[in-house]
Design a protein around this motif. Structure first.
Motif, PDB file in Angstrom:
ATOM      1  N   VAL A   1       0.145  -0.880  -0.101  1.00 16.84           N
ATOM      2  CA  VAL A   1       0.157  -0.037   0.089  1.00 16.84           C
ATOM      3  C   VAL A   1       0.838   1.134  -0.328  1.00 16.84           C
ATOM      4  N   LEU A   2       2.094   1.306   1.126  1.00 20.85           N
ATOM      5  CA  LEU A   2       2.761   2.590   0.725  1.00 20.85           C
ATOM      6  C   LEU A   2       3.009   2.324  -1.038  1.00 20.85           C
ATOM      7  N   ALA A   3       4.021   1.508  -1.079  1.00 18.95           N
ATOM      8  CA  ALA A   3       4.327   1.345  -2.306  1.00 18.95           C
ATOM      9  C   ALA A   3       3.857   1.932  -3.459  1.00 18.95           C
ATOM     10  N   CYS A   4       2.707   1.795  -3.253  1.00 19.64           N
ATOM     11  CA  CYS A   4       1.345   2.598  -4.070  1.00 19.64           C
ATOM     12  C   CYS A   4       1.254   3.811  -3.883  1.00 19.64           C
ATOM     13  N   LEU A   5       1.104   3.857  -2.559  1.00 17.61           N
ATOM     14  CA  LEU A   5       0.871   5.850  -2.564  1.00 17.61           C
ATOM     15  C   LEU A   5       1.992   6.523  -2.738  1.00 17.61           C
ATOM     16  N   ALA A   6       3.410   6.267  -2.725  1.00 17.36           N
ATOM     17  CA  ALA A   6       4.643   6.862  -2.949  1.00 17.36           C
ATOM     18  C   ALA A   6       4.628   6.635  -4.495  1.00 17.36           C
ATOM     19  N   LEU A   7       3.950   5.504  -5.144  1.00 22.98           N
ATOM     20  CA  LEU A   7       4.023   5.835  -6.730  1.00 22.98           C
ATOM     21  C   LEU A   7       3.277   6.605  -7.149  1.00 22.98           C
ATOM     22  N   THR A   8       2.156   6.894  -6.700  1.00 20.60           N
ATOM     23  CA  THR A   8       1.215   7.767  -7.238  1.00 20.60           C
ATOM     24  C   THR A   8       1.276   9.437  -6.817  1.00 20.60           C
ATOM     25  N   ALA A   9       2.502   9.072  -5.519  1.00 20.84           N
ATOM     26  CA  ALA A   9       2.781  10.856  -5.559  1.00 20.84           C
ATOM     27  C   ALA A   9       4.088  11.089  -6.553  1.00 20.84           C
ATOM     28  N   LEU A  10       5.241  10.202  -7.056  1.00 21.70           N
ATOM     29  CA  LEU A  10       6.488  10.963  -7.663  1.00 21.70           C
ATOM     30  C   LEU A  10       5.919  10.401  -9.416  1.00 21.70           C
ATOM     31  N   THR A  11       5.202   9.919  -9.885  1.00 24.20           N
ATOM     32  CA  THR A  11       5.075   9.664 -11.010  1.00 24.20           C
ATOM     33  C   THR A  11       3.421  10.376 -11.267  1.00 24.20           C
ATOM     34  N   ASP A  12       3.435  10.346 -12.866  1.00 18.30           N
ATOM     35  CA  ASP A  12       1.807  10.433 -13.466  1.00 18.30           C
ATOM     36  C   ASP A  12       0.735   9.189 -14.133  1.00 18.30           C
ATOM     37  N   THR A  13       2.228   8.551 -14.305  1.00 18.23           N
ATOM     38  CA  THR A  13       1.042   7.815 -14.597  1.00 18.23           C
ATOM     39  C   THR A  13       0.871   6.238 -13.646  1.00 18.23           C
ATOM     40  N   PHE A  14       1.109   6.031 -12.676  1.00 15.28           N
ATOM     41  CA  PHE A  14       1.285   5.087 -12.141  1.00 15.28           C
ATOM     42  C   PHE A  14      -0.308   4.240 -11.584  1.00 15.28           C
ATOM     43  N   ALA A  15      -0.709   5.619 -11.365  1.00 12.65           N
ATOM     44  CA  ALA A  15      -2.486   5.425 -10.318  1.00 12.65           C
ATOM     45  C   ALA A  15      -3.694   5.646 -12.095  1.00 12.65           C
ATOM     46  N   THR A  16      -3.213   5.608 -13.154  1.00  7.35           N
ATOM     47  CA  THR A  16      -3.905   5.505 -14.074  1.00  7.35           C
ATOM     48  C   THR A  16      -5.008   4.807 -14.538  1.00  7.35           C
ATOM     49  N   PRO A  17      -5.945   4.437 -14.689  1.00  4.71           N
ATOM     50  CA  PRO A  17      -6.431   3.208 -14.886  1.00  4.71           C
ATOM     51  C   PRO A  17      -5.493   2.289 -16.043  1.00  4.71           C
ATOM     52  N   GLN A  18      -5.389   2.514 -16.811  1.00  2.00           N
ATOM     53  CA  GLN A  18      -4.473   1.717 -17.569  1.00  2.00           C
ATOM     54  C   GLN A  18      -3.822   0.585 -16.601  1.00  2.00           C
ATOM     55  N   ASN A  19      -2.624   1.807 -16.506  1.00  2.00           N
ATOM     56  CA  ASN A  19      -1.683   1.067 -15.282  1.00  2.00           C
ATOM     57  C   ASN A  19      -2.109  -0.211 -14.122  1.00  2.00           C
ATOM     58  N   LEU A  20      -3.006   0.700 -13.357  1.00  4.09           N
ATOM     59  CA  LEU A  20      -3.700  -0.118 -12.387  1.00  4.09           C
ATOM     60  C   LEU A  20      -4.253  -1.640 -12.862  1.00  4.09           C
ATOM     61  N   PHE A  21      -4.384  -1.722 -14.241  1.00  7.53           N
ATOM     62  CA  PHE A  21      -5.028  -2.200 -15.382  1.00  7.53           C
ATOM     63  C   PHE A  21      -4.301  -3.329 -15.139  1.00  7.53           C
TER      64      PHE A  21
ATOM     65  N   GLY B   1       2.545 -10.892  -1.337  1.00  6.19           N
ATOM     66  CA  GLY B   1       3.840 -10.945  -2.180  1.00  6.19           C
ATOM     67  C   GLY B   1       3.664 -10.476  -3.637  1.00  6.19           C
ATOM     68  N   ALA B   2       2.475 -11.583  -4.331  1.00  2.00           N
ATOM     69  CA  ALA B   2       2.376 -11.574  -5.560  1.00  2.00           C
ATOM     70  C   ALA B   2       2.616  -9.677  -5.796  1.00  2.00           C
ATOM     71  N   ALA B   3       1.281  -9.674  -5.647  1.00  3.73           N
ATOM     72  CA  ALA B   3       0.822  -8.084  -5.220  1.00  3.73           C
ATOM     73  C   ALA B   3       2.538  -6.902  -5.875  1.00  3.73           C
ATOM     74  N   LEU B   4       2.929  -6.802  -4.216  1.00  2.00           N
ATOM     75  CA  LEU B   4       4.103  -6.439  -4.467  1.00  2.00           C
ATOM     76  C   LEU B   4       5.160  -6.597  -5.109  1.00  2.00           C
ATOM     77  N   ILE B   5       5.502  -7.644  -5.568  1.00  2.00           N
ATOM     78  CA  ILE B   5       6.503  -7.972  -6.348  1.00  2.00           C
ATOM     79  C   ILE B   5       6.718  -7.014  -8.094  1.00  2.00           C
ATOM     80  N   GLU B   6       4.801  -7.092  -8.575  1.00  2.00           N
ATOM     81  CA  GLU B   6       4.353  -6.922  -9.754  1.00  2.00           C
ATOM     82  C   GLU B   6       5.121  -5.164  -9.657  1.00  2.00           C
ATOM     83  N   VAL B   7       4.558  -4.143  -7.979  1.00  2.00           N
ATOM     84  CA  VAL B   7       4.144  -2.815  -7.763  1.00  2.00           C
ATOM     85  C   VAL B   7       5.508  -2.525  -8.415  1.00  2.00           C
TER      86      VAL B   7
END
Length: 333
Positions: free
Chosen positions: A34-54, A287-293
């Motif tokens: 969760v923290l990694a996802c929040l950090a990537l959302t703040a650091l990049t403009d593309t992580f939280a886009t629907p296509q990338n999350l998909f 664990g699989a989700a964290l590796i992909e993130v």
């Protein structure tokens, strides 16, 4: 007084649940994801886009499905290094069958049958011939991929007959905006968790992983159980192979190569004990989700993906180290 006693009991129970949750490695891995996802959302403009999350959810689903089978194997005290090759073999058998003009259901049936054969061979050699699982599955890693090469004459197959679009939808499509492989992962995760938690089979899997000799003395059919565990692992890899063939739109003999590391990493990072007797479905999926993130973050941040292997390998060592430290503290206490 009665009301006060009830409140105390509820408080103690809540405190106990919180303590158990905080003591679970899977919980902290989930927090890290969760923290990694929040950090990537703040650091990049593309992580939280629907296509990338998909894409992220779809990509980790394949490893997650295979991790379900690996979880059961590791809980039982074994290891399965052949899952990547089984994925390749399953996808190749599916491709060859459909390329010959047969329908999707027959392709899936033959692909899963091939996977079950590999799992049965693994289980019989490990349980009845008593060859260590590391040796058997390492050998099957080469046998499975070599079989895929022989069947395909080491050629790529990208034409899947009359049901081609249906296969592509199954592996690369979505339902209600959710990637189909993620839906399959969710369903299989629920089934696997229920099997481990509420069936005699699941209890026996934990029993042989915790103490195989004691399990034998209590009358558990350890040999048959081990065979079933490796069959289950190969079945999950076979399902992942079918879905990945549909997603990629083509099958080559290098499909799933070195995927074993990611699957084992996801399982161990999620809290499974390589010594056996411990592991959860939730932990393996997280664990699989964290590796992909992590993989996705390296791409978005412009960092070489070669670092992924370093991170994954380090996480395995750190996770096992923490598990050993916790076990030593419990034994000392």
């Amino acid at each position: 007084m009665a009301a006060s006693g009830i409140e105390d009991a509820i408080g103690q129970r809540s405190h106990g649940l919180l303590s158990r949750m905080l003591g679970q490695q899977a919980f902290w891995v989930f927090i890290a994801a969760v923290l990694a996802c929040l950090a990537l959302t703040a650091l990049t403009d593309t992580f939280a886009t629907p296509q990338n999350l998909f894409n992220v959810t779809r990509n980790f689903a394949f490893v997650g499905i295979m991790a379900l089978g690996m979880t059961v194997v590791i809980i039982s005290g074994g290891i399965d290094l052949s899952v990547g090759s089984v994925l390749c073999l399953s996808a190749m058998v599916l491709a060859i069958t459909m390329n010959a003009g047969h329908p999707l259901w027959l392709g899936c049936a033959t692909a899963l049958a091939a996977s079950l054969v590999v799992g049965t061979i693994n289980g019989v050699l490990i349980a009845y011939v008593r060859i260590p699982s590391f040796v058997v599955t390492l050998g099957m890693l080469s046998v499975g991929r070599g079989t895929a090469m022989v069947l395909s004459q080491n050629k790529m197959i990208f034409q899947f007959g009359p049901d081609e679009k249906l296969l592509f939808w199954l592996g690369g499509g979505s339902t209600f905006g959710i990637a189909n492989p993620v839906i399959v992962l969710a369903l299989l995760a629920v089934v696997t968790a229920l099997m481990l938690k509420w069936t005699r089979w699941g209890c026996h899997v934990f029993a042989i992983g915790s103490n195989e000799k004691a399990a034998v003395l209590t009358g558990i059919g350890v040999r048959r159980l081990k065979v079933s565990v490796f069959i289950f692992s190969s079945l999950m890899a076979g399902i992942a192979g079918i879905l990945e063939a549909g997603w990629l739109g083509g099958v080559t003999t290098n499909l799933g190569q070195s995927m074993e590391l990611g699957v084992i990493a996801a399982t161990v990072i999620g809290g499974a004990n390589l010594m056996g007797g411990a592991g959860t479905v939730f932990g393996s999926v997280v664990g699989a989700a964290l590796i992909e993130v992590i993989r996705n973050s390296l791409i978005l941040l412009g960092i070489s993906t070669f670092w992924q292997g370093i991170f994954v390998g380090s996480f395995i060592v750190i996770a096992v180290a923490f598990d050993r430290i916790r076990a030593n503290r419990e034994s000392d206490g």
